[in-house]
Design a protein around this motif. Structure first.
Motif, PDB file in Angstrom:
ATOM      1  N   TRP A 197     -37.829  23.273 -19.314  1.00 16.74           N
ATOM      2  CA  TRP A 197     -38.459  22.474 -18.533  1.00 16.74           C
ATOM      3  C   TRP A 197     -38.051  22.078 -17.076  1.00 16.74           C
ATOM      4  N   TRP A 200     -39.076  24.955 -14.880  1.00 17.00           N
ATOM      5  CA  TRP A 200     -40.475  24.651 -14.742  1.00 17.00           C
ATOM      6  C   TRP A 200     -40.733  23.692 -13.727  1.00 17.00           C
ATOM      7  N   VAL A 201     -40.413  22.558 -13.895  1.00 19.25           N
ATOM      8  CA  VAL A 201     -40.768  21.508 -12.883  1.00 19.25           C
ATOM      9  C   VAL A 201     -40.090  21.884 -11.323  1.00 19.25           C
ATOM     10  N   ASP A 204     -42.226  24.203  -9.599  1.00 13.40           N
ATOM     11  CA  ASP A 204     -43.345  23.364  -8.960  1.00 13.40           C
ATOM     12  C   ASP A 204     -43.110  22.774  -7.762  1.00 13.40           C
ATOM     13  N   ILE A 276     -45.460  17.263  -7.530  1.00 13.45           N
ATOM     14  CA  ILE A 276     -45.515  17.805  -8.622  1.00 13.45           C
ATOM     15  C   ILE A 276     -47.051  17.949  -9.130  1.00 13.45           C
ATOM     16  N   ALA A 278     -48.615  20.975 -10.439  1.00 17.47           N
ATOM     17  CA  ALA A 278     -48.782  22.154 -11.279  1.00 17.47           C
ATOM     18  C   ALA A 278     -49.063  23.397 -10.276  1.00 17.47           C
ATOM     19  N   PHE A 358     -49.643  26.609 -20.096  1.00 15.25           N
ATOM     20  CA  PHE A 358     -50.415  25.727 -19.346  1.00 15.25           C
ATOM     21  C   PHE A 358     -51.682  26.424 -18.863  1.00 15.25           C
ATOM     22  N   ASN A 393     -48.009  17.282 -16.547  1.00 20.57           N
ATOM     23  CA  ASN A 393     -46.601  17.892 -16.035  1.00 20.57           C
ATOM     24  C   ASN A 393     -45.936  16.557 -15.651  1.00 20.57           C
ATOM     25  N   GLN A 394     -46.569  15.432 -14.676  1.00 17.88           N
ATOM     26  CA  GLN A 394     -46.225  14.339 -14.289  1.00 17.88           C
ATOM     27  C   GLN A 394     -45.376  13.477 -15.243  1.00 17.88           C
ATOM     28  N   THR A 397     -42.454  14.887 -17.401  1.00 16.60           N
ATOM     29  CA  THR A 397     -41.134  15.081 -16.290  1.00 16.60           C
ATOM     30  C   THR A 397     -40.400  13.605 -16.175  1.00 16.60           C
ATOM     31  N   VAL A 637     -45.114  17.555 -25.082  1.00 15.95           N
ATOM     32  CA  VAL A 637     -44.967  18.948 -25.130  1.00 15.95           C
ATOM     33  C   VAL A 637     -45.465  19.583 -26.272  1.00 15.95           C
TER      34      VAL A 637
END
Length: 708
Positions: A197, A200-201, A204, A276, A278, A358, A393-394, A397, A637
């Motif tokens: 993760w 992943w973030v 972004d 953030i 995506a 996603f 996503n926000q 995170t 998740v």
């Protein structure tokens, strides 16, 4: 003026020729099926779309300046800092002639907007470029270059800093970062999903693409050890464990710069939107965003693979290219790289799995929203689904990931949300793009793929990490994403320990898909910091209000480790020369957290800015209705995995380590996202683009202070 125009023309011709050579060189190598690790890395960081235009404009500017210095030093001098009217006019000519004037062109933002732009433009109405793609990273401390303009520290051999020469980054990596694959301590609390993760973030938020000139025939960046931009090769120390000839270097291409015609100081370009939002799924470029959509129907869907499925479920589309570097990781399978909102999608299998999840989640939401609102057109379905995916996503995170990373430091750096603040700069900072690479120290040396009973999928299910880079064929041909996700859920993240910083797979075998020498990620991180002109470890300690150790005793106290402090002093001579990345990851972690005080400060500050400076933040008044907010708070998740894979049992918190089957719950027990509050009636929709019926009321009540 005429002579200046001819110099600009010459510069453009030189750069264009180099770019053409670079393309031909890579094409020929792919046709001949001869690539090296640098080619894989370059593919992942190659500028595309508007980024390519921005990078090329910066290259035109830089080459123009070099020619000016060379041919007209007597007229211009070398500093270009004079403010006379004539020189200001000539600066304007350079800006227009190179295409750098795009940086100063004003953007007309719409009076009312219901969705964020793909590029991030107009998020801040007063400063429309803030946080948008293809702009310079923010500088929290002034850049430090050898010449004050662009030459990285360490480029000139023998030059001293604070009384000592800078050590070779490869020497630092060998002596402080390296740990054998077998000598790895597992994190007893956090899983590999937590590690994944983070990447992943991070993808972004920022992407520093490679310079567009980095693969020309003349400058292959591995044929010479000299610093010749954009090549900044990593030299090997004489006692390197690899047996190499004295003239061998590890290739390294500088990050692309952005146009800076006002100062001419080198600033690196962020190709992603800082927010953030995506952008990993949707892209940070309008043309790319359109190409990622399925526009053949009015269903608001993302495009998916037309050749292969994953046990009936969607896979990412392939790149539209005849010769793809990913094919070379298994020539008989002939599977090209995946295509996504971020070029790095195929860097590793876990990352590809996140991208796939996603894209599926977007399409699932679009289909569900269409059932609720059959009158919505494709654009509305796409934007509403995108908006929910961004919120997911926000939330994950900030609610789930950051508190595990920062622990008790979370509330210190990221206090409770109090609304959008247009005065907050949401841009990704240059230092964050380096600091967030702490996650490299949490990577395990093997990739596990597990079956429905969480047992090894087959005899070859435990694959060395370096054999999974740029290898989408392993997803297409070896069981899809479910086995990978199961592996990440039950496998422990690697614990970041002071004597176990970077595994052998990353320190010696990065992108080693062929017999050619693999790269060293630790050395590259430090070289990248120097390339970006980032001040050293102590300067950032000062920025964060932390002590700045000057002696071995003071460094011992900061690190809580006299032996390690002595190692640092032996290599660097002084704490003031320590490179940011290695100093930051070597700090003992904050209680219950996974990073030390310096990283907590940099990461916490960045994530607060990303939230408070985002007009479209999911909690900001008017973005969602109160009922929608209530529904969104239940997402996880685990639910995203349940909704988009064939996995039917999952832990409630996949970031934490769980044992199968005792810690696993049936998917039916995991809270679902209730979309009923997104239903609206055709007759009550005054504006097709409006996401909620109450937005008009919000606009009247909070005009200028909220997002609609």
């Amino acid at each position: 003026d005429s002579s200046l125009l001819s110099i600009i023309t010459e510069a453009r011709q030189l750069v264009d020729a180099t770019y053409l050579q670079a393309r031909k060189s890579l094409k020929r190598k792919l046709e001949e099926k001869i690539v090296n690790p640098m080619d894989f890395l370059k593919h992942l960081k190659d500028p595309i779309g508007r980024t390519r235009s921005a990078v090329r404009a910066a290259d035109y500017l830089e080459t123009t300046l070099k020619l000016l210095i060379k041919e007209a030093a007597s007229l211009w001098g070398t500093e270009f800092q004079s403010k006379t009217t004539k020189e200001e006019r000539q600066k304007e000519m350079i800006s227009k002639g190179t295409g750098c004037d795009y940086q100063t062109r004003s953007i007309k933002c719409p009076e009312r907007d219901f969705y964020r732009t793909i590029t991030g433009e107009c998020n801040n109405r007063n400063h429309s470029h803030l946080g948008s793609s293809n702009r310079a990273f923010a500088r929290w401390l002034p850049a430090v270059y050898e010449d004050g303009v662009s030459v990285p520290r360490g480029a000139s051999e023998g030059k001293r800093y604070n009384g000592f020469p800078l050590p070779l980054v490869r020497k630092v990596s060998n002596e402080i970062a390296h740990t054998a694959n077998e000598n790895v301590t597992a994190d007893r609390q956090l899983s590999l999903v937590f590690m994944q993760w983070g990447q992943w973030v991070n993808h972004d938020i920022d992407l520093a693409p490679a310079s567009g000139e980095g693969a020309s025939l003349e400058l292959q960046c591995h044929t010479s050890c000299a610093f010749k931009p954009p090549c900044f090769p990593i030299k090997f120390p004489p006692d390197d464990p690899r047996e190499l000839s004295s003239d061998t270097c590890m290739p390294f291409v500088q990050s692309a710069s952005v146009c800076s015609p006002s100062t001419f100081r080198r600033e690196q370009l962020n190709a992603a939107t800082s927010f953030i939002d995506a952008s990993t799924v949707y892209g940070s470029d309008d043309a790319l965003a359109r190409s990622l959509r399925n526009l053949s129907s009015q269903l608001g869907l993302m495009a998916v693979n037309q050749l292969f499925r994953d046990a009936g479920l969607e896979l990412l589309p392939f790149e539209n290219t005849t010769h793809s570097v990913c094919v070379l990781t298994n020539r008989s399978a002939n599977i090209p790289c995946f295509k996504a909102g971020d070029k790095r999608v195929t860097e590793n299998l876990g990352l590809s799995a996140m991208h796939t999840l996603f894209v599926r989640e977007h399409n699932r939401l679009a289909r569900e929203l269409r059932k609720l609102n059959p009158h919505w057109d494709g654009e509305k379905l796409y934007q509403e689904s995108r908006k929910i995916v961004i919120a997911i996503n926000q939330i994950i995170t900030y609610r789930d990931y950051l508190p595990l990373l920062l622990a008790e430091e979370t509330s210190k750096w990221i206090p409770l949300y109090s609304g959008y603040n247009e005065k907050v700069d949401p841009r990704a900072s240059n230092v964050f793009s380096l600091a967030f690479r702490f996650g490299h120290t949490s990577v395990q040396p093997f990739v596990s793929r597990l079956n429905e009973s969480f047992q090894p999928l087959c005899s070859s299910s435990h694959v060395p990490l370096h054999l999974t880079f740029c290898a989408p064929w392993r997803i297409v041909m070896e069981g899809g994403i479910d086995p990978l996700i199961r592996g990440m859920v039950v496998d422990h993240a690697k614990l970041m320990k002071q004597n176990q910083l970077l595994i052998e797979e990353l320190q010696n075998h990065l992108f080693e898909q062929t017999e050619v020498m693999g790269l060293d990620l630790g050395a590259m991180n430090m070289q990248r910091g120097r390339d970006h002109g980032l001040p050293g470890y102590n300067a950032w300690r000062g920025f964060c209000g932390l002590s700045q150790p000057q002696t071995v005793e003071e460094l011992s106290e900061v690190l809580g480790n006299p032996k390690l402090a002595k190692k640092f002093m032996n290599v660097y001579g002084t704490p003031y020369n320590i490179d940011l990345w290695i100093g930051a990851v070597a700090e003992p972690v904050v209680p219950q957290g996974r990073v030390g005080p310096l990283l907590s400060c940099i990461i916490g500050t960045q994530f607060r800015n990303l939230r408070d400076g985002d007009r479209f933040w999911w909690e900001n008044l008017g973005v969602f209705t109160s009922q929608q907010l209530q529904a969104l708070r239940k997402i996880s998740v685990s639910r995203v995995i349940c909704d988009n894979t064939h996995i039917r049992k999952i832990p409630r918190d996949v970031f934490k380590i769980n044992t199968y089957p005792e810690d696993f719950t049936d998917c039916q027990e995991i809270d679902m996202l209730d979309l009923s509050s997104w239903k609206d009636e055709p007759e009550s929709t005054d504006n097709k683009a409006s996401p909620c019926s109450s937005c008009i009321e919000f606009e009247q009540l909070f005009e200028g202070n909220t997002v609609l």
